[in-house]
Scaffold this active site. Sequence first.
Site, PDB file in Angstrom:
ATOM      1  N   THR A 136       0.769  -1.144  -0.023  1.00 56.79           N
ATOM      2  CA  THR A 136      -0.084   0.052  -0.285  1.00 56.79           C
ATOM      3  C   THR A 136       1.047   1.296   0.178  1.00 56.79           C
ATOM      4  O   THR A 136       2.004   1.411   0.151  1.00 56.79           O
ATOM      5  CB  THR A 136      -0.954   0.115   0.868  1.00 56.79           C
ATOM      6  N   GLU A 138       0.156   3.938   2.545  1.00 56.49           N
ATOM      7  CA  GLU A 138      -0.122   3.698   3.026  1.00 56.49           C
ATOM      8  C   GLU A 138       1.167   3.699   4.082  1.00 56.49           C
ATOM      9  O   GLU A 138       1.496   4.628   5.085  1.00 56.49           O
ATOM     10  CB  GLU A 138      -0.452   2.826   4.406  1.00 56.49           C
TER      11      GLU A 138
HETATM   12  P1  NAD Z   1      -9.213  -7.154   2.583  1.00 54.94           P
HETATM   13  O1  NAD Z   1      -9.480  -7.194   3.827  1.00 54.94           O
HETATM   14  O2  NAD Z   1     -10.595  -7.589   0.898  1.00 54.94           O
HETATM   15  O3  NAD Z   1      -9.044  -9.643   1.769  1.00 54.94           O
HETATM   16  C1  NAD Z   1      -8.152  -9.722   2.201  1.00 54.94           C
HETATM   17  C2  NAD Z   1      -7.803 -11.437   2.080  1.00 54.94           C
HETATM   18  O4  NAD Z   1      -7.418 -12.510   2.704  1.00 54.94           O
HETATM   19  C3  NAD Z   1      -9.561 -11.776   2.976  1.00 54.94           C
HETATM   20  O5  NAD Z   1      -9.994 -12.965   1.824  1.00 54.94           O
HETATM   21  C4  NAD Z   1      -9.243 -12.387   3.900  1.00 54.94           C
HETATM   22  O6  NAD Z   1      -9.814 -13.622   3.968  1.00 54.94           O
HETATM   23  C5  NAD Z   1      -7.670 -13.095   3.547  1.00 54.94           C
HETATM   24  N1  NAD Z   1      -6.512 -13.009   4.451  1.00 54.94           N
HETATM   25  C6  NAD Z   1      -6.663 -12.236   6.087  1.00 54.94           C
HETATM   26  N2  NAD Z   1      -5.992 -13.173   6.632  1.00 54.94           N
HETATM   27  C7  NAD Z   1      -5.764 -14.238   6.339  1.00 54.94           C
HETATM   28  C8  NAD Z   1      -4.329 -15.541   6.645  1.00 54.94           C
HETATM   29  N3  NAD Z   1      -4.048 -14.969   7.838  1.00 54.94           N
HETATM   30  N4  NAD Z   1      -4.597 -16.129   5.653  1.00 54.94           N
HETATM   31  C9  NAD Z   1      -4.522 -16.233   4.547  1.00 54.94           C
HETATM   32  N5  NAD Z   1      -5.667 -15.416   4.299  1.00 54.94           N
HETATM   33  C10 NAD Z   1      -5.771 -14.411   5.086  1.00 54.94           C
HETATM   34  O7  NAD Z   1      -8.107  -7.405   1.800  1.00 54.94           O
HETATM   35  P2  NAD Z   1      -8.138  -6.246   0.067  1.00 54.94           P
HETATM   36  O8  NAD Z   1      -8.958  -4.392   0.057  1.00 54.94           O
HETATM   37  O9  NAD Z   1      -8.404  -7.114  -0.714  1.00 54.94           O
HETATM   38  O10 NAD Z   1      -6.317  -5.610   0.367  1.00 54.94           O
HETATM   39  C11 NAD Z   1      -5.645  -6.934  -0.494  1.00 54.94           C
HETATM   40  C12 NAD Z   1      -4.152  -6.438  -0.627  1.00 54.94           C
HETATM   41  O11 NAD Z   1      -3.865  -5.130  -1.415  1.00 54.94           O
HETATM   42  C13 NAD Z   1      -3.869  -6.383   1.035  1.00 54.94           C
HETATM   43  O12 NAD Z   1      -2.647  -6.845   1.247  1.00 54.94           O
HETATM   44  C14 NAD Z   1      -3.720  -5.241   1.382  1.00 54.94           C
HETATM   45  O13 NAD Z   1      -2.880  -4.496   2.111  1.00 54.94           O
HETATM   46  C15 NAD Z   1      -3.248  -4.609  -0.264  1.00 54.94           C
HETATM   47  N6  NAD Z   1      -3.514  -3.239  -0.688  1.00 54.94           N
HETATM   48  C16 NAD Z   1      -5.211  -2.656  -0.221  1.00 54.94           C
HETATM   49  C17 NAD Z   1      -5.260  -1.133  -0.867  1.00 54.94           C
HETATM   50  C18 NAD Z   1      -6.899  -1.318  -0.926  1.00 54.94           C
HETATM   51  O14 NAD Z   1      -7.572   0.106  -1.214  1.00 54.94           O
HETATM   52  N7  NAD Z   1      -7.922  -1.960  -0.568  1.00 54.94           N
HETATM   53  C19 NAD Z   1      -4.521  -0.089  -1.790  1.00 54.94           C
HETATM   54  C20 NAD Z   1      -3.164  -1.050  -1.903  1.00 54.94           C
HETATM   55  C21 NAD Z   1      -2.519  -2.371  -1.112  1.00 54.94           C
HETATM   56  P1  TYD Z   2     -10.806   4.019   4.356  1.00 53.47           P
HETATM   57  O1  TYD Z   2     -11.985   3.389   3.039  1.00 53.47           O
HETATM   58  O2  TYD Z   2     -10.704   3.373   5.456  1.00 53.47           O
HETATM   59  O3  TYD Z   2      -9.417   3.306   3.490  1.00 53.47           O
HETATM   60  P2  TYD Z   2      -7.889   3.928   3.954  1.00 53.47           P
HETATM   61  O4  TYD Z   2      -8.112   4.618   5.664  1.00 53.47           O
HETATM   62  O5  TYD Z   2      -6.752   3.043   4.228  1.00 53.47           O
HETATM   63  O6  TYD Z   2      -7.381   5.008   2.937  1.00 53.47           O
HETATM   64  O7  TYD Z   2     -10.987   5.430   4.653  1.00 53.47           O
HETATM   65  C1  TYD Z   2     -10.667   6.224   3.394  1.00 53.47           C
HETATM   66  C2  TYD Z   2     -11.037   7.688   4.213  1.00 53.47           C
HETATM   67  O8  TYD Z   2     -12.316   8.191   4.229  1.00 53.47           O
HETATM   68  C3  TYD Z   2     -10.234   7.835   5.538  1.00 53.47           C
HETATM   69  O9  TYD Z   2      -9.562   9.267   5.275  1.00 53.47           O
HETATM   70  C4  TYD Z   2     -11.250   7.637   6.574  1.00 53.47           C
HETATM   71  C5  TYD Z   2     -12.032   8.555   5.679  1.00 53.47           C
HETATM   72  N1  TYD Z   2     -13.378   7.259   5.872  1.00 53.47           N
HETATM   73  C6  TYD Z   2     -14.711   8.326   6.778  1.00 53.47           C
HETATM   74  O10 TYD Z   2     -15.147   9.576   6.836  1.00 53.47           O
HETATM   75  N2  TYD Z   2     -15.945   7.763   6.881  1.00 53.47           N
HETATM   76  C7  TYD Z   2     -16.151   6.180   7.589  1.00 53.47           C
HETATM   77  O11 TYD Z   2     -16.909   5.735   7.621  1.00 53.47           O
HETATM   78  C8  TYD Z   2     -15.030   4.874   6.939  1.00 53.47           C
HETATM   79  C9  TYD Z   2     -15.068   3.768   6.593  1.00 53.47           C
HETATM   80  C10 TYD Z   2     -14.170   6.151   6.392  1.00 53.47           C
END
Ligand code: NAD
Ligand code: TYD
Length: 359
Positions: A136, A138
Amino acid sequence: MRTYLVTGGAGFIGSNYIHYMFKKYGDSIRIINVDVLTYAGNLENLKDVENRDNYIFIKADITDKDAISKIFETYDIDRVVHFAAESHVDRSIKNPEVFVQTNVLGTAVMLNSAKAAWELPDGGYKPDKRFLHVSTDEVYGSLTNDDEYFYETTPYAPHSPYSASKAGSDMLVKAYMDTYKFPANITNCSNNYGPYQFPEKLIPLMINNCLQGKNLPVYGDGKNVRDWLYVEDHAKAIDMVQEQGRLFETYNIGGHNEKQNIEIINIIIETLREILPDSDPRKAHITKDLITYVEDRKGHDRRYAIAPDKIGAEIGWKPETMFKEGIKLTIKWYIEHEEWMKNVTSGDYQKYYSEMYKD
Ligand code: NAD
Ligand code: TYD
């Protein structure tokens, strides 16, 4: 036939990636999806691929060394795409330990098992094996509105337990590349949105609350900025990095689409009002009156923004889905998948929601 081991494939990005890969490669690849199915993992996300002959689901925890080694012993894995993680900042603030366990220890187990399976007696590796660690933006910390962007060279400065644990996992991957010349890449992506995202994250939570006529909880002043990327564009970038990226390199992936949270919420309200027919009884209560400012998140990062210059210049990737189009596709998907939303918000979600937003 190339074999992929995808971890966390039942989650939001993982399931979109699996769909993307089958759409692109069809029967010419095999995907093994390893997921322990936490609250965020949902096999319903993969219903349309579950009967394919070239898809295998294994329920296992990435921190379970024996289970993960056994998968590498049983199958000749060519590509690892490591998504599995605890991914929600708010949960990490309430319960940090599981983030260290899954994100740091789980990544160590994945690296070690892949290394053991791929390493040759001379310290080299079997040909054409690659590990991609999905991370990420972050990890780079927080920008002010006057700062420029996050680059691959930006020093790590994570603030939340989530981003600190992801930074720890990235550092481990870097250590394996430096110490063992382990064939890996890291991608650091900005916020994703699209189908199958669990409604604890901003966009699906706001869409769901609008449809339910519930308040829209905005943290702080609502002016925190995130850089939103449509999830399919992320899936494409991951595949391109794995096939065309230089080994041992990190690539930042981002949408060049910075928006304040409050802007996002207003766009969701407007788009829903545009899409829903006047005859839909939900439409009347979807107005800005639902917007409710609530206490700010602890340590809330102000702004994230990625410069995807390196991946553009070296690999030719760029975001393809304009936000206007992507958010419409996403909202339509949630409207058409009411049953999915009902299923994921039954049970534990209610408990989480009432604890998280109790005031
Ligand atoms: P998500 O929370 O939707 O999915 C995570 C998945 O991992 C789930 O299916 C969960 O069951 C599985 N999991 C969790 N713990 C586990 C374990 N111990 N063993 C096996 N499986 C396990 O997350 P996402 O939003 O799809 O994110 C996927 C990846 O991308 C993460 O590594 C996250 O850090 C990264 N990422 C996410 C975002 C975003 O905006 N969502 C952005 C950049 C990077
Ligand atoms: P989020 O989707 O949790 O992603 P991240 O914190 O990893 O960027 O949140 C996106 C932005 O939205 C973040 O600034 C927090 C804000 N937020 C709210 O204002 N209200 C909410 O209920 C949630 C879940 C997030």
